[in-house]
Design an enzyme around this catalytic site. Structure first.
Site, PDB file in Angstrom:
ATOM      1  N   ASP A  32      31.747  43.084  47.925  1.00  8.70           N
ATOM      2  CA  ASP A  32      30.647  42.880  48.720  1.00  8.70           C
ATOM      3  C   ASP A  32      30.048  41.621  48.736  1.00  8.70           C
ATOM      4  O   ASP A  32      30.104  40.871  47.839  1.00  8.70           O
ATOM      5  CB  ASP A  32      29.572  43.908  48.050  1.00  8.70           C
ATOM      6  CG  ASP A  32      28.479  44.313  48.971  1.00  8.70           C
ATOM      7  OD1 ASP A  32      28.573  43.949  50.079  1.00  8.70           O
ATOM      8  OD2 ASP A  32      27.108  44.565  48.461  1.00  8.70           O
ATOM      9  N   HIS A  49      34.003  38.026  56.260  1.00  6.29           N
ATOM     10  CA  HIS A  49      35.300  38.939  55.881  1.00  6.29           C
ATOM     11  C   HIS A  49      36.457  38.017  55.934  1.00  6.29           C
ATOM     12  O   HIS A  49      37.282  38.320  55.090  1.00  6.29           O
ATOM     13  CB  HIS A  49      35.166  39.807  57.282  1.00  6.29           C
ATOM     14  CG  HIS A  49      33.981  40.611  57.017  1.00  6.29           C
ATOM     15  ND1 HIS A  49      33.419  41.111  55.976  1.00  6.29           N
ATOM     16  CD2 HIS A  49      33.282  41.193  58.162  1.00  6.29           C
ATOM     17  CE1 HIS A  49      32.262  41.914  56.352  1.00  6.29           C
ATOM     18  NE2 HIS A  49      32.477  42.120  57.771  1.00  6.29           N
ATOM     19  N   LEU A 143      52.134  46.581  39.768  1.00  6.53           N
ATOM     20  CA  LEU A 143      50.683  46.728  39.730  1.00  6.53           C
ATOM     21  C   LEU A 143      50.489  47.694  40.960  1.00  6.53           C
ATOM     22  O   LEU A 143      51.159  47.423  41.985  1.00  6.53           O
ATOM     23  CB  LEU A 143      49.836  45.618  39.851  1.00  6.53           C
ATOM     24  CG  LEU A 143      48.362  45.714  39.972  1.00  6.53           C
ATOM     25  CD1 LEU A 143      47.585  44.679  39.556  1.00  6.53           C
ATOM     26  CD2 LEU A 143      47.820  45.690  41.775  1.00  6.53           C
TER      27      LEU A 143
HETATM   28  C1  IPE Z   1      30.323  48.880  50.016  1.00  6.09           C
HETATM   29  O1  IPE Z   1      29.619  47.682  50.549  1.00  6.09           O
HETATM   30  C2  IPE Z   1      31.627  49.241  50.923  1.00  6.09           C
HETATM   31  C3  IPE Z   1      32.770  48.181  50.851  1.00  6.09           C
HETATM   32  C4  IPE Z   1      32.739  46.841  50.253  1.00  6.09           C
HETATM   33  C5  IPE Z   1      33.752  48.377  51.777  1.00  6.09           C
HETATM   34  P1  IPE Z   1      28.297  47.953  51.546  1.00  6.09           P
HETATM   35  O2  IPE Z   1      27.890  46.660  51.646  1.00  6.09           O
HETATM   36  O3  IPE Z   1      28.876  48.704  52.590  1.00  6.09           O
HETATM   37  O4  IPE Z   1      27.567  48.993  50.633  1.00  6.09           O
HETATM   38  P2  IPE Z   1      25.908  48.953  50.912  1.00  6.09           P
HETATM   39  O5  IPE Z   1      25.637  49.211  52.102  1.00  6.09           O
HETATM   40  O6  IPE Z   1      25.175  47.795  50.247  1.00  6.09           O
HETATM   41  O7  IPE Z   1      25.590  50.331  49.932  1.00  6.09           O
HETATM   42  C1  IPE Z   2      31.558  43.405  52.117  1.00  9.07           C
HETATM   43  O1  IPE Z   2      30.740  42.447  52.553  1.00  9.07           O
HETATM   44  C2  IPE Z   2      32.528  43.782  53.378  1.00  9.07           C
HETATM   45  C3  IPE Z   2      32.475  45.182  53.766  1.00  9.07           C
HETATM   46  C4  IPE Z   2      31.622  46.169  53.576  1.00  9.07           C
HETATM   47  C5  IPE Z   2      33.437  45.529  54.582  1.00  9.07           C
HETATM   48  P1  IPE Z   2      29.416  42.959  53.632  1.00  9.07           P
HETATM   49  O2  IPE Z   2      29.927  42.910  54.714  1.00  9.07           O
HETATM   50  O3  IPE Z   2      28.748  44.164  52.923  1.00  9.07           O
HETATM   51  O4  IPE Z   2      28.427  41.692  53.084  1.00  9.07           O
HETATM   52  P2  IPE Z   2      26.887  41.691  52.864  1.00  9.07           P
HETATM   53  O5  IPE Z   2      26.775  42.695  51.728  1.00  9.07           O
HETATM   54  O6  IPE Z   2      26.073  42.114  54.171  1.00  9.07           O
HETATM   55  O7  IPE Z   2      26.419  40.511  52.484  1.00  9.07           O
HETATM   56 MG    MG Z   3      27.343  44.849  51.677  1.00 11.40          MG
END
Ligand code: IPE
Ligand code: IPE
Ligand code: MG
Length: 249
Positions: A32, A49, A143
């Site tokens: 995240d 990403h 792994l």
């Molecule tokens: C969780 O992150 C999903 C992934 C990392 C794929 P999100 O950014 O979607 O989760 P929330 O919205 O903070 O709970």
């Molecule tokens: C995690 O990063 C990637 C996915 C959930 C696909 P985010 O896109 O949630 O990044 P933030 O949380 O908005 O910074």
């Molecule tokens: Mg996020």
């Protein structure tokens, strides 16, 4: 094919040494913070990403170096469909491209790739790419990497319950025989020892709920694209210091 050692980290650091029984067998990671990483740089979210790809590869190399046997990586959740159509489309295409461009190098170091998630709503081309990565790497033993794409924990538990109900209806299992242990067999992913999340957010966001009831949780104050194997090793050092009691005194 001979299995190669993963490339070393550019800094030359080596993994801390722990006995096998001290190490987590299975590490789950919520990757995240990509959006915030990009925002901090005045870039579109998609650039975050893209920058996160290298972080995942380096974490896997670090997991192999220290001796972790299984990593579950949360790449796209069943809730991520709520994002803008542009971001969803980018993430779908990106998952497919990453699988295609990285599967050979992951194969070389002995990684077995498995797709964990729901078919519903996923593009066929993404499913095909996941299945071909599984096929290419199915015999690998260094792994196991569970790529969680269109994964949701409650969706997984509901699917397991539906499968159990169908087995019961067909007379394959009797209601009396249903236990935690027998139900656990309906899940593809095993219990998680160490549950990691980057970005400082302290929630599990529907990732592996069945498997993580006794996981050690480590929330890392670093955005996903800034993660590398050293961050994993620090989290493992923290894990080693924890006392896992499972309810015992
Ligand atoms: C969780 O992150 C999903 C992934 C990392 C794929 P999100 O950014 O979607 O989760 P929330 O919205 O903070 O709970
Ligand atoms: C995690 O990063 C990637 C996915 C959930 C696909 P985010 O896109 O949630 O990044 P933030 O949380 O908005 O910074
Ligand atoms: Mg996020």
């Amino acid at each position: 094919m001979k299995v190669k050692k993963p490339p070393a980290h550019p800094s030359g650091v080596t993994a801390p040494k722990f006995n096998k029984d001290q190490l987590p067998k299975h590490v789950a990671v919520v990757m995240d913070g990509n959006g915030r990483w990009a925002k901090n740089r005045g870039l579109p979210r998609t650039e975050g990403h893209k920058a996160g790809e290298a972080a995942l590869i380096d974490l896997i190399y670090g997991a192999i170096e220290i001796g972790v046997k299984e990593v579950s990586a949360f790449a796209f959740s069943t809730e991520n469909w709520k994002r803008s159509p542009e971001e969803v489309k980018f993430l779908m295409n990106f998952s497919r491209e990453v699988l295609r461009s990285r599967r050979d190098e992951l194969n070389t170091v002995g990684v077995k790739i498995r797709w964990i998630g729901q078919e519903k709503r996923l593009m066929k081309s993404v499913i095909d790419e996941l299945l071909s990565a599984e096929k290419l790497t199915e015999k690998n033993k260094v792994l196991t990497l569970n790529m969680c794409v269109n994964y949701g924990g409650r969706a997984e538990i509901s699917a397991a319950a539906a499968k159990l109900a169908s087995d019961a209806k067909r007379g394959k299992v009797s209601l009396k025989s249903i236990t935690e242990k027998s139900f656990a067999k309906y899940f593809e992913v095993s219990d998680v020892d160490l549950f990691l999340r980057s970005s400082g957010e302290m929630r599990t966001s529907n990732f592996l709920p069945w498997q993580s009831v006794y996981s050690e949780l480590v929330f890392m104050d670093v955005l996903w694209p800034d993660v590398d194997r050293r961050v994993l090793w620090q989290a493992i050092e923290e894990y080693v210091r924890r006392d896992r009691r499972y309810g015992k005194a």
